[in-house]
Scaffold this active site. Structure first.
Site, short mmCIF file in Angstrom:
data_model
loop_
_atom_site.label_atom_id
_atom_site.label_comp_id
_atom_site.label_asym_id
_atom_site.label_seq_id
_atom_site.Cartn_x
_atom_site.Cartn_y
_atom_site.Cartn_z
N THR A 49 100.32 42.99 26.04
CA THR A 49 100.33 41.70 25.34
C THR A 49 100.78 41.97 23.92
OG1 THR A 49 97.98 41.92 24.74
CG2 THR A 49 98.49 40.74 26.78
N HIS A 50 101.66 41.10 23.40
CA HIS A 50 102.30 41.32 22.10
C HIS A 50 103.11 42.61 22.09
CE1 HIS A 50 99.81 38.09 20.33
NE2 HIS A 50 98.83 38.61 21.06
N ASN A 52 122.47 52.18 30.69
CA ASN A 52 122.10 50.93 30.04
C ASN A 52 121.76 49.85 31.07
OD1 ASN A 52 122.74 52.10 27.56
ND2 ASN A 52 124.89 51.50 27.74
N GLU A 76 121.07 42.59 31.01
CA GLU A 76 121.58 42.00 29.77
C GLU A 76 122.60 40.90 30.08
OE1 GLU A 76 121.09 45.82 26.77
OE2 GLU A 76 122.92 45.62 27.93
N ARG A 111 133.40 17.93 33.69
CA ARG A 111 134.39 18.77 34.37
C ARG A 111 134.14 20.25 34.08
NH1 ARG A 111 139.25 15.60 35.75
NH2 ARG A 111 138.95 13.46 34.99
#
Length: 445
Positions: free
Chosen positions: A140-141, A270, A275, A310
């Site tokens: 948490t946090h 990565n 991402e 569109r």
């Protein structure tokens, strides 16, 4: 949407060829109803059905002169049909065709998305049970909190996708609405029965009331639904990105042979897919704002919405379809490191068990404020000095005055924190489903 993020089936659905085919489907359905009602000759209908065809290139060529795509379309149809073409577009306005065809496109898009949603949910369910008993530190946090089950994360995502599926099913119902009500929705040139019969033929509901267009709150609901769904994917992918961080390394995207992570750093792995999902979710969310802006139009209709639709209707549909597919593949192939999870569980040298210690002290008769102070001073010492929390607790006279050594030892058991995982899984997957999945997992081991 650019080809890079377009899957074949959804891309084909939103192609110009598909759009004009849906327009033709609407025009033919209207002619069929007219023939049934005696408005146009049966022979004309048969001629129209036999000869009607269009060319995207020819429509675009005609539109250079007309500056009106529906007129360009009907002009091209007339070139192939001949004299019977006078019954094409009979009593209609352009939006009768466009909006009813849009309903077909959006309905079919929902069906493709729902099928991929089901596939993702199956993967989430499988991985939830696979890691049901795998301990992981909860955060948490961004800070270590208490132990949890890694499988609970996938159960949580499964439950969220179930709500997303319900939203998408509702959105499908909302957008699958056609209208054949004329230039201002008052049925000046056609009986409302035409609209009802045409929509029935096409598998749509007729709008209860419309202006020249189907009201755009329906499209906004569809776009906002896609925005919510892709925001869920943003959330899932963000979590995976955290797991793949070098200092965390609890799970990572599958890194295939020959894949490269960086043009300058050969060691890099990565989370590029996660991402990408986060980035594309931003596009879909932004498009939902366009849908909301399109609700307010002048009087019975202007065309400020048309140009924007569109772009956003196909792009959001295609992007969501792509993200769904990639998210399913990502989670299916996610590489998990349970040993690293245990290492991270021990990173605070036992401090994550402080909550259980606090409860036990209060049960033993200590005032909560006092117990909190005793536990916190030892936890902060473990944090600041890297000391072992359990050893500090055992040596604390205030705490040992209330708890025995055996009681303190039991505090540091992971079983305490995972004891109700079965109950949560039963809530999410149902008692029978949870039991069946558990038996299947044991059989494969």
């Amino acid at each position: 949407m650019i080809n890079r993020y377009t899957l074949p089936e959804m891309g084909a659905l939103w192609s110009e060829q598909s759009k004009f085919q849906k327009w033709l489907d609407v025009e033919i359905a209207v002619c069929e109803v007219h023939a049934e009602m005696g408005t146009i000759p049966r022979e004309a209908l048969e001629e129209i059905k036999a000869r009607a065809k269009f060319s995207v290139e020819r429509i675009n060529e005609i539109e250079k002169t007309t500056d009106h795509d529906v007129i360009a379309f009907t002009t091209n149809l007339a070139e192939s049909i001949g004299p019977a073409s006078r019954f094409i577009h009979y009593g209609l306005t352009s939006s009768d065709v466009v909006d009813t065809a849009n309903a077909l496109l959006l309905r079919d898009a929902c069906d493709l998305l729902l099928a991929k949603t089901d596939a993702l949910m199956e993967v989430l369910k499988r991985r939830a049970f696979e890691f049901k008993r795998t301990p992981q530190v909860g955060r948490t946090h961004g800070i270590h909190a208490e132990p949890t089950s890694f499988g609970l994360t996938f159960a949580l995502w499964y439950d969220e996708m179930r709500r997303n599926r319900e939203r998408l099913t509702k959105a499908r119902e909302v957008v699958a609405v056609g209208k054949i009500s004329g230039a201002v929705g008052a049925f000046a040139h056609l009986d409302p029965q035409v609209e009802e019969r045409v929509c029935a033929r096409l598998g749509l509901k007729p709008a209860a009331v419309s202006t020249q267009i189907v009201q755009r709150d329906a499209y906004a609901e569809y776009l906002c639904t896609l925005a919510i769904i892709t925001s869920s994917f943003d959330k899932f992918a963000l979590q995976i990105r955290h797991w793949q961080r070098t200092e965390v390394r609890e799970a990572q995207e599958k890194f295939k042979v020959g894949q490269k992570g960086s043009s300058s750093m050969p060691h890099k792995r990565n989370p590029i897919l996660s991402e990408r999902i986060c980035g594309m979710a931003r596009v879909v969310r932004a498009n939902s704002i366009v849908g909301l802006e399109n609700i307010a139009l002048w009087h019975e209709r202007d065309i400020s919405h048309s140009s924007a639709e569109r772009v956003v209707l196909p792009d959001s549909s295609i992007a969501t379809d792509y993200i769904l597919y990639k998210m399913t593949s990502l989670i299916d192939g996610l590489v998990v490191y349970p040993e690293r999870m245990l290492e991270n569980l021990n990173a605070t040298r036992g401090s994550i068990f402080s909550g259980q210690l606090l409860l036990l002290l209060t049960q033993a008769g200590a005032a909560r404020e006092d117990a909190y102070e005793w536990v916190q001073r030892n936890a902060m010492k473990a944090w600041d000095e890297g000391a072992d929390f359990q050893s500090l607790i055992a040596a604390d006279t205030d705490i040992s005055a209330h708890l025995s050594k055996d009681q303190i030892k039991k505090i540091f058991s992971l079983d305490t924190y995972l004891r109700n995982v079965d109950a949560v899984f039963a809530r999410v997957f149902g008692e029978k489903s949870a039991a069946a999945s558990e038996n299947k997992r044991h059989a494969s081991e």
